[in-house]
Design a protein around this motif. Structure first.
Motif, PDB file in Angstrom:
ATOM      1  N   VAL A   1     -15.070  22.530  37.208  1.00  0.00           N
ATOM      2  CA  VAL A   1     -16.230  23.355  36.836  1.00  0.00           C
ATOM      3  C   VAL A   1     -17.404  22.454  36.439  1.00  0.00           C
ATOM      4  N   ILE A   2     -17.115  21.431  35.657  1.00  0.00           N
ATOM      5  CA  ILE A   2     -18.162  20.468  35.288  1.00  0.00           C
ATOM      6  C   ILE A   2     -18.682  19.771  36.540  1.00  0.00           C
ATOM      7  N   GLY A   3     -17.765  19.409  37.446  1.00  0.00           N
ATOM      8  CA  GLY A   3     -18.167  18.753  38.686  1.00  0.00           C
ATOM      9  C   GLY A   3     -19.076  19.614  39.539  1.00  0.00           C
ATOM     10  N   LEU A   4     -18.810  20.910  39.601  1.00  0.00           N
ATOM     11  CA  LEU A   4     -19.664  21.790  40.400  1.00  0.00           C
ATOM     12  C   LEU A   4     -21.096  21.809  39.880  1.00  0.00           C
ATOM     13  N   LYS A   5     -21.259  21.652  38.583  1.00  0.00           N
ATOM     14  CA  LYS A   5     -22.601  21.684  38.001  1.00  0.00           C
ATOM     15  C   LYS A   5     -23.280  20.313  38.010  1.00  0.00           C
ATOM     16  N   HIS A   6     -22.503  19.245  37.790  1.00  0.00           N
ATOM     17  CA  HIS A   6     -23.124  17.949  37.532  1.00  0.00           C
ATOM     18  C   HIS A   6     -22.892  16.888  38.608  1.00  0.00           C
ATOM     19  N   ALA A   7     -22.091  17.161  39.621  1.00  0.00           N
ATOM     20  CA  ALA A   7     -21.833  16.150  40.647  1.00  0.00           C
ATOM     21  C   ALA A   7     -23.107  15.857  41.436  1.00  0.00           C
TER      22      ALA A   7
ATOM     23  N   ILE B   1     -16.128  14.407  45.800  1.00  0.00           N
ATOM     24  CA  ILE B   1     -14.732  14.215  46.212  1.00  0.00           C
ATOM     25  C   ILE B   1     -13.799  14.433  45.021  1.00  0.00           C
ATOM     26  N   GLY B   2     -14.170  13.887  43.866  1.00  0.00           N
ATOM     27  CA  GLY B   2     -13.387  14.100  42.646  1.00  0.00           C
ATOM     28  C   GLY B   2     -13.312  15.565  42.269  1.00  0.00           C
ATOM     29  N   THR B   3     -14.412  16.276  42.444  1.00  0.00           N
ATOM     30  CA  THR B   3     -14.439  17.710  42.164  1.00  0.00           C
ATOM     31  C   THR B   3     -13.494  18.458  43.102  1.00  0.00           C
TER      32      THR B   3
ATOM     33  N   LEU C   1      -7.751  29.236  28.911  1.00  0.00           N
ATOM     34  CA  LEU C   1      -7.796  27.820  28.531  1.00  0.00           C
ATOM     35  C   LEU C   1      -8.925  27.086  29.246  1.00  0.00           C
ATOM     36  N   GLY C   2      -9.114  27.407  30.517  1.00  0.00           N
ATOM     37  CA  GLY C   2     -10.199  26.770  31.270  1.00  0.00           C
ATOM     38  C   GLY C   2     -11.569  27.121  30.717  1.00  0.00           C
ATOM     39  N   THR C   3     -11.752  28.382  30.360  1.00  0.00           N
ATOM     40  CA  THR C   3     -13.030  28.811  29.779  1.00  0.00           C
ATOM     41  C   THR C   3     -13.275  28.121  28.445  1.00  0.00           C
ATOM     42  N   THR C   4     -12.260  28.097  27.603  1.00  0.00           N
ATOM     43  CA  THR C   4     -12.387  27.431  26.303  1.00  0.00           C
ATOM     44  C   THR C   4     -12.692  25.952  26.480  1.00  0.00           C
ATOM     45  N   GLY C   5     -11.963  25.302  27.372  1.00  0.00           N
ATOM     46  CA  GLY C   5     -12.189  23.876  27.626  1.00  0.00           C
ATOM     47  C   GLY C   5     -13.573  23.597  28.172  1.00  0.00           C
ATOM     48  N   THR C   6     -14.050  24.457  29.057  1.00  0.00           N
ATOM     49  CA  THR C   6     -15.378  24.263  29.639  1.00  0.00           C
ATOM     50  C   THR C   6     -16.474  24.432  28.591  1.00  0.00           C
ATOM     51  N   VAL C   7     -16.349  25.434  27.745  1.00  0.00           N
ATOM     52  CA  VAL C   7     -17.342  25.640  26.681  1.00  0.00           C
ATOM     53  C   VAL C   7     -17.340  24.448  25.717  1.00  0.00           C
ATOM     54  N   CYS C   8     -16.156  23.986  25.349  1.00  0.00           N
ATOM     55  CA  CYS C   8     -16.063  22.833  24.436  1.00  0.00           C
ATOM     56  C   CYS C   8     -16.622  21.567  25.094  1.00  0.00           C
ATOM     57  N   ALA C   9     -16.284  21.345  26.356  1.00  0.00           N
ATOM     58  CA  ALA C   9     -16.788  20.165  27.068  1.00  0.00           C
ATOM     59  C   ALA C   9     -18.306  20.223  27.200  1.00  0.00           C
TER      60      ALA C   9
END
Length: 113
Positions: free
Chosen positions: A19-25, A32-34, A64-72
């Protein structure tokens, strides 16, 4: 906790990564990592769903993914914390934990020969 639930937790961690990769790659290697993170995330999710209740697996994965993404987002990119956001995350996690607790483990089916 069994191996399948550990797979769901690891899949959710990879979900945060993609999710972070989709926004910041911005480079080919980041894309590729994403893509690799997407593949690993869904592979682990599908494998866990073969042994656990799919609805519960998906709810735990997304929670868990949503929580992790918000925290990240807050820790890595300076997104401000707000009381309402924290309360919503706590309610989300409480729902995920509650759903996991009330969902029984499926019995292994005996294969007839």
């Amino acid at each position: 906790m069994n191996k399948q639930w550990l797979s769901v937790i690891i899949a959710a961690c990879f979900e945060v990564g993609w999710v972070i990769g989709l926004k910041h790659a911005t480079s080919v290697w980041e894309w590729i990592g994403t893509a690799i993170a997407i593949f690993i995330s869904f592979y682990l999710l599908i494998k866990a769903g073969e042994h656990l209740p799919v609805g519960t697996v998906y709810a735990v994965f997304v929670g868990l993914g949503t929580t992790g993404t918000v925290c990240a987002d807050s820790l890595l990119f300076g997104e401000p914390w707000k009381l309402a956001k924290i309360v919503c995350i706590v309610v989300l996690l409480a729902g995920v934990v509650g759903l996991k607790l009330v969902t029984g483990e499926p019995q292994e089916k005996e294969v007839s020969r």
